[in-house]
Design an enzyme around this catalytic site. Structure first.
Site: not given
Ligand code: GLN
Length: 202
Positions: A175, A173, A79
């Site tokens: 995890e 995610h 992410c």
């Molecule tokens: N929206 C976050 C970003 O732009 C990432 C979100 C996440 O890691 N769950 O950094």
């Protein structure tokens, strides 16, 4: 002795990765310094907030040690971590490490859908197609994936996990779901890299 897997522990979802690795009989070590990182055989850049992560990486002068580590070891960006690993970041543009030939768009799933859970299709090497639960939290979208990348998971026809050499980027995610499949795959990359460097040393 097998070296552990590092989890960058400046911000974000660190502990769930440690738990997932320990379910697989592996030690996941939260790291905050270059010395802690150097003792590990792979690195997870966890989800969180990519701008905050970048600021903390700069504050603790970790950009160079991280780049050196990534040149020689597998790194898995999850992410916000995937945003850091991309070559180009949109919405808004921001600095990134460029370890994978990807363009990612931050917070790309629209307002009412910013966070959701849905099935993703896994296509892991040497394994039959499978599914897992994908927890998407203000997730980025991979809007451009250049040559040399392998798609390991898709959602709605778009890649949500890609591999480039020994690096992985996942936009959701893993995890936070019950599946161990992607953690298992990352560990296989870490073990492959350890074997390769073992052969080089031999
Ligand atoms: N929206 C976050 C970003 O732009 C990432 C979100 C996440 O890691 N769950 O950094």
């Amino acid at each position: 002795m097998v070296r552990p897997v590092a989890i960058l522990a400046l911000q974000g979802a660190v502990e769930p990765h440690r738990v997932k690795l320990s379910e697989l009989g592996e030690e996941g070590v939260p790291v905050r310094t270059a010395a802690e990182l150097a003792a590990c055989r792979g690195l997870i850049l966890p989800g969180g907030e990519s701008t905050t992560l970048l600021n903390l990486i700069e504050h603790y002068r970790l950009a160079e040690p991280l780049a050196e580590f990534a040149a020689a070891h597998p790194v898995w960006g999850v992410c916000a971590g995937a945003i850091l690993m991309a070559e180009r970041v949109e919405n808004p543009e921001q600095l990134s490490f460029g370890w994978m030939p990807l363009t990612v768009r931050r917070n790309a799933y629209g307002r009412q859908n910013e966070s959701f859970i849905d099935r993703v299709a896994l296509k892991l090497p040497g394994q039959p197609p499978a599914q897992m639960e994908g927890v998407f939290i203000r997730a980025p979208r991979i809007v451009e994936a250049n040559g040399g990348l392998t798609v390991l998971a898709e959602h709605g026809g778009s890649p949500v996990t890609v591999q480039y050499g020994h690096h992985l980027a996942t936009t959701f995610h893993p995890e936070l779901s019950s599946s161990q499949a992607l953690h298992r795959h990352f560990l296989s990359l870490c073990d492959g890299a350890a074997e390769r460097s073992g052969r080089r040393l031999a």
